[in-house]
Design an enzyme around this catalytic site. Structure first.
Site, PDB file in Angstrom:
ATOM      1  N   ARG A   1       0.821  -1.227   0.000  1.00 37.25           N
ATOM      2  CA  ARG A   1       0.000   0.000   0.000  1.00 37.25           C
ATOM      3  C   ARG A   1       0.845   1.263   0.000  1.00 37.25           C
ATOM      4  NH1 ARG A   1      -5.268   1.318   0.788  1.00 37.25           N
ATOM      5  NH2 ARG A   1      -6.537  -0.496   0.456  1.00 37.25           N
TER       6      ARG A   1
ATOM      7  N   ILE B   1      -8.581   3.991   0.521  1.00 31.83           N
ATOM      8  CA  ILE B   1      -8.148   4.995   1.491  1.00 31.83           C
ATOM      9  C   ILE B   1      -6.795   5.530   1.054  1.00 31.83           C
ATOM     10  CG2 ILE B   1      -7.429   5.291   3.892  1.00 31.83           C
ATOM     11  CD1 ILE B   1      -9.562   3.022   4.451  1.00 31.83           C
TER      12      ILE B   1
ATOM     13  N   ASN C   1     -13.306  14.877  -0.063  1.00 29.98           N
ATOM     14  CA  ASN C   1     -13.994  13.614  -0.353  1.00 29.98           C
ATOM     15  C   ASN C   1     -15.495  13.822  -0.212  1.00 29.98           C
ATOM     16  OD1 ASN C   1     -14.346  10.715  -0.669  1.00 29.98           O
ATOM     17  ND2 ASN C   1     -14.708  10.630   1.541  1.00 29.98           N
TER      18      ASN C   1
ATOM     19  N   HIS D   1     -18.940  11.835   0.697  1.00 31.50           N
ATOM     20  CA  HIS D   1     -19.333  10.601   1.368  1.00 31.50           C
ATOM     21  C   HIS D   1     -20.857  10.532   1.468  1.00 31.50           C
ATOM     22  CE1 HIS D   1     -18.969   7.119   3.926  1.00 31.50           C
ATOM     23  NE2 HIS D   1     -19.877   7.652   4.711  1.00 31.50           N
TER      24      HIS D   1
ATOM     25  N   ASP E   1      -8.194  13.519   5.958  1.00 29.62           N
ATOM     26  CA  ASP E   1      -7.048  13.445   6.854  1.00 29.62           C
ATOM     27  C   ASP E   1      -6.638  11.979   6.984  1.00 29.62           C
ATOM     28  OD1 ASP E   1      -8.832  12.271   8.592  1.00 29.62           O
ATOM     29  OD2 ASP E   1      -8.794  13.893  10.075  1.00 29.62           O
ATOM     30  N   ALA E   2      -5.829  11.669   7.991  1.00 23.75           N
ATOM     31  CA  ALA E   2      -5.269  10.317   8.084  1.00 23.75           C
ATOM     32  C   ALA E   2      -6.308   9.257   8.456  1.00 23.75           C
ATOM     33  CB  ALA E   2      -4.118  10.314   9.090  1.00 23.75           C
ATOM     34  N   GLY E   3      -7.453   9.657   8.980  1.00 27.97           N
ATOM     35  CA  GLY E   3      -8.472   8.681   9.382  1.00 27.97           C
ATOM     36  C   GLY E   3      -9.382   8.289   8.235  1.00 27.97           C
TER      37      GLY E   3
ATOM     38  N   ASP F   1     -12.781   8.830   6.745  1.00 23.57           N
ATOM     39  CA  ASP F   1     -13.940   9.741   6.721  1.00 23.57           C
ATOM     40  C   ASP F   1     -14.026  10.605   7.984  1.00 23.57           C
ATOM     41  OD1 ASP F   1     -14.710   8.632   4.222  1.00 23.57           O
ATOM     42  OD2 ASP F   1     -15.837   7.035   5.207  1.00 23.57           O
TER      43      ASP F   1
HETATM   44  C1  GAR Z   1     -20.844   8.247  -4.353  1.00 23.33           C
HETATM   45  O1  GAR Z   1     -22.145   8.166  -3.880  1.00 23.33           O
HETATM   46  C2  GAR Z   1     -19.894   8.568  -3.222  1.00 23.33           C
HETATM   47  O2  GAR Z   1     -20.473   9.309  -2.209  1.00 23.33           O
HETATM   48  C3  GAR Z   1     -19.520   7.196  -2.758  1.00 23.33           C
HETATM   49  O3  GAR Z   1     -19.400   6.428  -3.919  1.00 23.33           O
HETATM   50  C4  GAR Z   1     -20.339   6.888  -4.867  1.00 23.33           C
HETATM   51  C5  GAR Z   1     -19.654   6.996  -6.216  1.00 23.33           C
HETATM   52  O4  GAR Z   1     -20.562   7.283  -7.217  1.00 23.33           O
HETATM   53  N1  GAR Z   1     -18.304   7.220  -1.998  1.00 23.33           N
HETATM   54  C6  GAR Z   1     -18.086   6.494  -0.909  1.00 23.33           C
HETATM   55  O5  GAR Z   1     -18.885   5.692  -0.490  1.00 23.33           O
HETATM   56  C7  GAR Z   1     -16.752   6.746  -0.243  1.00 23.33           C
HETATM   57  N2  GAR Z   1     -16.734   6.152   1.068  1.00 23.33           N
HETATM   58  P1  GAR Z   1     -20.087   7.835  -8.621  1.00 23.33           P
HETATM   59  O6  GAR Z   1     -18.911   6.977  -9.095  1.00 23.33           O
HETATM   60  O7  GAR Z   1     -21.285   7.663  -9.512  1.00 23.33           O
HETATM   61  O8  GAR Z   1     -19.696   9.288  -8.434  1.00 23.33           O
END
Ligand code: GAR
Length: 215
Positions: free
Chosen positions: A66, A93, A108, A110, A142-144, A146
């Site tokens: 990674r 990540i 990001n 979420h 950040d490092a975590g 979400d």
């Molecule tokens: C989105 O809904 C985004 O919020 C989610 O993936 C989807 C991608 O859709 N991201 C996560 O869950 C990150 N933890 P897309 O490829 O159609 O934009």
């Protein structure tokens, strides 16, 4: 000058499409300098290719571990010299090399109201928990997982009978407004990605959609 951004995706790229459409409509003062993915089959790469935007695939499996992947990703993203890195459905990540290369410059989106339901299945976890309200969050990475400072959120109801896909679809309609809105806010200087981030110009007309985190 428009803010050059690098967009990182893993799948469909509907959020990438929303950013591109907002730019094309003059609602987002950014320029997509490159689209990168960890998956060569990510459908969203096509959206970039159609527009002759440079694309790159940096696959985890192509590297020893990674750390090596993270360093390579940071190097490839940096080669496009973006002012902002946007994780738009990037399902890996990012590690310390990325965060060091772009301190407070990675955001990001979420599909949940963080800090509730972090991780890979925000909508499914919200349905399973029985909450009546969910939504989406744009935050600094950040490092975590979400955990970085929240920049903006928008809420949707969870309706009786919703499964994860129905809820996710409703959330995504808001993501497609919230994420380009945040990118534009950074580009225009309304949102300063200092540590901690600071809204200079709190959202007005879009106030029901863009909730700046309290200062
Ligand atoms: C989105 O809904 C985004 O919020 C989610 O993936 C989807 C991608 O859709 N991201 C996560 O869950 C990150 N933890 P897309 O490829 O159609 O934009």
């Amino acid at each position: 000058m428009s803010l050059p951004i690098a967009v990182l995706i893993s799948g469909t790229g509907s959020n990438l499409k929303a950013i591109l459409q907002a730019i094309e409509a003059g609602r987002c003062d950014a320029r997509v300098a490159a689209v990168l993915s960890d998956r060569s089959k990510a459908k969203g790469l096509e959206l970039a290719r159609e527009r002759r935007i440079p694309t790159e695939v940096v696959r985890l499996k192509a590297y020893e571990d990674r750390g090596a992947w993270d360093a390579a990703l940071a190097e490839r993203v940096a080669s496009f010299d973006p002012g902002l890195v946007v994780l738009a459905g990037f399902m890996k990540i990012v590690g310390p090399a990325m965060i060091a290369a772009f301190p407070s410059r990675i955001v990001n989106v979420h599909p949940a109201l963080l800090p509730s339901f972090p991780g890979t299945d925000g909508p499914g976890d919200a349905v399973a928990a029985g909450v009546r309200v969910s939504g989406c969050t744009v935050h600094v990475v950040d490092a975590g997982v979400d955990t970085g400072p929240i920049l903006a959120q928008a809420a949707v109801p969870v309706l009786p009978g919703d499964d994860r896909d129905a809820l996710h679809a409703r959330i995504q309609r808001l993501e497609h407004r919230l994420l380009p809105g945040v990118v534009h806010a950074v580009a225009s200087g309304a949102l300063e990605l200092s540590d901690p981030p600071r809204w200079r110009d709190a959202p007005g007309a879009d106030a029901e959609l863009l909730y700046p985190a309290p200062q």
